[in-house]
Design a protein around this motif. Sequence first.
Motif, PDB file in Angstrom:
ATOM      1  N   VAL A  24       0.879  -1.085   0.132  1.00 21.91           N
ATOM      2  CA  VAL A  24      -0.065   0.087   0.123  1.00 21.91           C
ATOM      3  C   VAL A  24       0.958   1.118  -0.008  1.00 21.91           C
ATOM      4  CG1 VAL A  24      -1.976   1.226   1.507  1.00 21.91           C
ATOM      5  CG2 VAL A  24      -1.581  -1.127   1.372  1.00 21.91           C
ATOM      6  N   LYS A  25       0.659   1.983  -0.826  1.00 25.06           N
ATOM      7  CA  LYS A  25       1.499   3.212  -0.782  1.00 25.06           C
ATOM      8  C   LYS A  25       1.075   4.231   0.162  1.00 25.06           C
ATOM      9  CE  LYS A  25       2.298   3.201  -5.747  1.00 25.06           C
ATOM     10  NZ  LYS A  25       2.078   3.753  -7.004  1.00 25.06           N
ATOM     11  N   ALA A  26       1.934   4.580   0.892  1.00 24.51           N
ATOM     12  CA  ALA A  26       1.707   5.519   2.138  1.00 24.51           C
ATOM     13  C   ALA A  26       1.393   7.122   1.529  1.00 24.51           C
ATOM     14  CB  ALA A  26       2.791   5.416   3.044  1.00 24.51           C
ATOM     15  N   ARG A  27       0.815   7.740   2.452  1.00 20.76           N
ATOM     16  CA  ARG A  27       0.620   9.060   2.074  1.00 20.76           C
ATOM     17  C   ARG A  27       1.797   9.949   2.419  1.00 20.76           C
ATOM     18  NH1 ARG A  27      -5.400   9.993   4.232  1.00 20.76           N
ATOM     19  NH2 ARG A  27      -6.537   8.730   2.821  1.00 20.76           N
ATOM     20  N   ARG A  28       2.717  10.171   1.569  1.00 18.28           N
ATOM     21  CA  ARG A  28       4.085  10.826   2.238  1.00 18.28           C
ATOM     22  C   ARG A  28       3.917  12.272   2.382  1.00 18.28           C
ATOM     23  NH1 ARG A  28       7.488   8.883   4.355  1.00 18.28           N
ATOM     24  NH2 ARG A  28       9.039  10.413   3.769  1.00 18.28           N
ATOM     25  N   ARG A  29       2.874  13.075   1.829  1.00 17.16           N
ATOM     26  CA  ARG A  29       2.711  14.494   1.837  1.00 17.16           C
ATOM     27  C   ARG A  29       2.087  14.867   3.364  1.00 17.16           C
ATOM     28  NH1 ARG A  29       2.930  18.567  -1.337  1.00 17.16           N
ATOM     29  NH2 ARG A  29       1.695  20.511  -0.846  1.00 17.16           N
ATOM     30  N   GLN A  30       1.377  13.779   3.810  1.00 16.98           N
ATOM     31  CA  GLN A  30       0.633  13.972   5.130  1.00 16.98           C
ATOM     32  C   GLN A  30       1.849  13.805   6.142  1.00 16.98           C
ATOM     33  OE1 GLN A  30      -2.524  11.569   6.205  1.00 16.98           O
ATOM     34  NE2 GLN A  30      -3.613  13.380   7.281  1.00 16.98           N
ATOM     35  N   ASP A  31       2.500  12.606   5.984  1.00 16.05           N
ATOM     36  CA  ASP A  31       3.684  12.550   6.713  1.00 16.05           C
ATOM     37  C   ASP A  31       4.774  13.575   7.038  1.00 16.05           C
ATOM     38  OD1 ASP A  31       2.410   9.984   7.344  1.00 16.05           O
ATOM     39  OD2 ASP A  31       3.446   9.103   6.128  1.00 16.05           O
ATOM     40  N   ASP A  35       6.053  15.793  10.053  1.00 17.01           N
ATOM     41  CA  ASP A  35       7.480  15.937  10.656  1.00 17.01           C
ATOM     42  C   ASP A  35       7.891  17.477  10.588  1.00 17.01           C
ATOM     43  OD1 ASP A  35       7.523  13.332  10.661  1.00 17.01           O
ATOM     44  OD2 ASP A  35       8.661  13.163   8.719  1.00 17.01           O
ATOM     45  N   ILE A  36       7.351  18.287   9.615  1.00 18.32           N
ATOM     46  CA  ILE A  36       7.588  19.467   9.757  1.00 18.32           C
ATOM     47  C   ILE A  36       7.001  20.494  10.943  1.00 18.32           C
ATOM     48  CG2 ILE A  36       7.321  21.943   8.584  1.00 18.32           C
ATOM     49  CD1 ILE A  36       7.554  20.185   5.943  1.00 18.32           C
ATOM     50  N   ARG A  37       5.593  20.106  11.212  1.00 19.06           N
ATOM     51  CA  ARG A  37       5.182  20.512  12.195  1.00 19.06           C
ATOM     52  C   ARG A  37       5.879  20.311  13.653  1.00 19.06           C
ATOM     53  NH1 ARG A  37      -1.337  19.709  11.389  1.00 19.06           N
ATOM     54  NH2 ARG A  37      -1.500  21.234   9.298  1.00 19.06           N
ATOM     55  N   LEU A  38       6.141  19.037  13.670  1.00 20.03           N
ATOM     56  CA  LEU A  38       6.791  18.595  14.860  1.00 20.03           C
ATOM     57  C   LEU A  38       8.235  19.436  15.192  1.00 20.03           C
ATOM     58  CD1 LEU A  38       7.101  16.711  17.536  1.00 20.03           C
ATOM     59  CD2 LEU A  38       7.939  14.960  16.066  1.00 20.03           C
ATOM     60  N   PHE A  39       8.791  19.376  14.045  1.00 22.79           N
ATOM     61  CA  PHE A  39      10.429  20.151  14.351  1.00 22.79           C
ATOM     62  C   PHE A  39      10.098  21.554  14.510  1.00 22.79           C
ATOM     63  CE2 PHE A  39      13.293  23.224  12.145  1.00 22.79           C
ATOM     64  CZ  PHE A  39      14.226  22.620  12.516  1.00 22.79           C
ATOM     65  N   VAL A  40       8.936  22.410  14.028  1.00 20.06           N
ATOM     66  CA  VAL A  40       8.699  23.748  14.180  1.00 20.06           C
ATOM     67  C   VAL A  40       8.221  23.848  15.736  1.00 20.06           C
ATOM     68  CG1 VAL A  40       7.042  25.804  13.933  1.00 20.06           C
ATOM     69  CG2 VAL A  40       8.336  24.450  11.977  1.00 20.06           C
TER      70      VAL A  40
END
Length: 55
Positions: A24-31, A35-40
């Motif tokens: 199953v292809k994962a939703r990379r954009r949401q992941d 990650d960006i939100r957690l970093f910020v």
Amino acid sequence: MRRRLVLNNEAARHPFRRTLPPPVKARRRQDDDQDIRLFVLSFTAFFISIYTFLF
């Protein structure tokens, strides 16, 4: 000619891998967005804590 319903992955060549469901292809954009939100959030929390500690 009618084909029967295939429930396995025909692209896999090994007999064991044929029994597994297709990947199953994962939703990379949401992941990536999470990650960006957690970093910020982490950067902001660190900056505020250091700024508060120094001043």
